[in-house]
Design a protein around this motif. Structure first.
Motif, short mmCIF file in Angstrom:
data_model
loop_
_atom_site.label_atom_id
_atom_site.label_comp_id
_atom_site.label_asym_id
_atom_site.label_seq_id
_atom_site.Cartn_x
_atom_site.Cartn_y
_atom_site.Cartn_z
N PHE A 178 19.31 105.92 1.36
CA PHE A 178 20.04 104.66 1.35
C PHE A 178 20.77 104.49 0.02
O PHE A 178 20.38 105.07 -1.00
CB PHE A 178 19.09 103.47 1.56
N TYR A 179 21.81 103.65 0.05
CA TYR A 179 22.62 103.40 -1.15
C TYR A 179 22.96 101.91 -1.22
O TYR A 179 23.17 101.25 -0.21
CB TYR A 179 23.91 104.22 -1.08
N PHE A 236 22.97 106.45 4.48
CA PHE A 236 24.08 107.40 4.52
C PHE A 236 23.65 108.80 4.96
O PHE A 236 24.49 109.64 5.27
CB PHE A 236 24.80 107.48 3.16
N PHE A 237 22.34 109.07 5.02
CA PHE A 237 21.89 110.38 5.50
C PHE A 237 20.52 110.22 6.15
O PHE A 237 19.66 109.48 5.66
CB PHE A 237 21.79 111.37 4.34
N PHE A 267 26.18 109.14 7.69
CA PHE A 267 26.84 107.87 7.99
C PHE A 267 27.85 107.59 6.87
O PHE A 267 27.44 107.38 5.72
CB PHE A 267 25.82 106.75 8.09
N PRO A 268 29.15 107.61 7.17
CA PRO A 268 30.19 107.49 6.15
C PRO A 268 30.11 106.18 5.35
O PRO A 268 29.97 105.11 5.92
CB PRO A 268 31.49 107.54 6.96
N LEU A 269 30.16 106.32 4.03
CA LEU A 269 30.22 105.17 3.13
C LEU A 269 31.26 105.48 2.05
O LEU A 269 31.39 106.62 1.62
CB LEU A 269 28.86 104.92 2.46
N GLU A 270 31.96 104.46 1.60
CA GLU A 270 32.96 104.65 0.56
C GLU A 270 32.30 105.13 -0.73
O GLU A 270 31.34 104.54 -1.21
CB GLU A 270 33.70 103.34 0.30
N ASP A 272 27.96 116.51 1.64
CA ASP A 272 28.23 117.86 2.15
C ASP A 272 27.23 118.12 3.28
O ASP A 272 26.06 118.42 3.03
CB ASP A 272 28.06 118.90 1.04
N PHE A 273 27.68 117.96 4.51
CA PHE A 273 26.80 118.04 5.68
C PHE A 273 26.10 119.39 5.79
O PHE A 273 24.91 119.46 6.11
CB PHE A 273 27.61 117.76 6.94
#
Length: 207
Positions: free
Chosen positions: A124-125, A136-137, A150-153, A158-159
């Motif tokens: 989390f972020y 986000f992951f 999960f895209p975040l600004e 790198d998947f």
């Protein structure tokens, strides 16, 4: 998170002989009806054993996804110490304190699950502009898909390089600065542990 009567405390007693009748009762079970995510919760079980001696006290858990109750804590005053049936811990959270703008960053979360199996590992972020943490992951070894981004600004994952408890973030910028949290849950009891650290991206302005 809602905690209901699905959490149960059970007590067994050891009588003083077949000729005596031992009357025991559970005086109160204190489980909060609602709690906030990430908070610490105290559960308590008060009992009256009469003239008996406590043999064991056990806590069980179940929910709608797992209706079969599972033991997660046991207290046996005269037995060998078995206080934690599933002891999980987050060994270390590796998040660099400061990084350069545009660099690649490796975040890692090391854990010890004891005899449990990993259900999910999530990153989390949050930052001062967005205090509400965002995932986000996610890594779920038995899920489909196994890993999700999960895209975040400002968070460019790198998947292909990210796996398990290790995440690679590329092209860091000012929006990448913030708090990073790793959260681990195990199967069965869904016991969860987490840790959080701050990372700052140094933005160098060219003269």
């Amino acid at each position: 998170m809602v905690v209901s009567d699905g959490v149960m405390g059970k007590g067994d007693v050891q009588g003083k002989g077949d000729q005596s009748i031992t009357c025991i009762r559970l005086v109160s079970l204190n489980v909060p009806a609602r709690v906030k995510k990430g908070s610490e919760v105290q559960l308590s079980c008060l009992y009256d054993l009469g003239n008996a001696s406590l043999y064991s006290l056990k806590w069980f858990y179940r929910n709608h996804k797992n209706p079969e109750e599972q033991e997660f804590f046991r207290y046996t005053p005269r037995g060998k110490p078995v206080k934690c049936i599933t002891c999980i811990r987050l060994v270390s959270l590796n998040v660099p304190a400061r990084v350069k703008k545009g660099s690649e960053v490796q975040l890692s979360c090391l854990y010890d699950l004891g005899n449990a199996s990993l259900y999910s590992l999530k990153w989390f972020y949050r930052n001062h502009k967005n205090p509400e943490e965002q995932e986000f992951f996610r890594y779920t070894p038995r899920g489909k898909p196994v890993k999700q981004v999960f895209p975040l600004e400002g968070i460019n994952v790198d998947f292909y390089k990210s796996e398990g408890g290790t995440v690679f973030i590329t092209e860091t910028n000012g929006m990448t600065s913030g708090n990073y949290k790793c959260e681990i849950s195990v199967e069965g009891t869904f016991q969860t542990v987490f840790a959080e650290k701050l990372m700052t991206v140094d933005v160098i302005l060219l003269q």
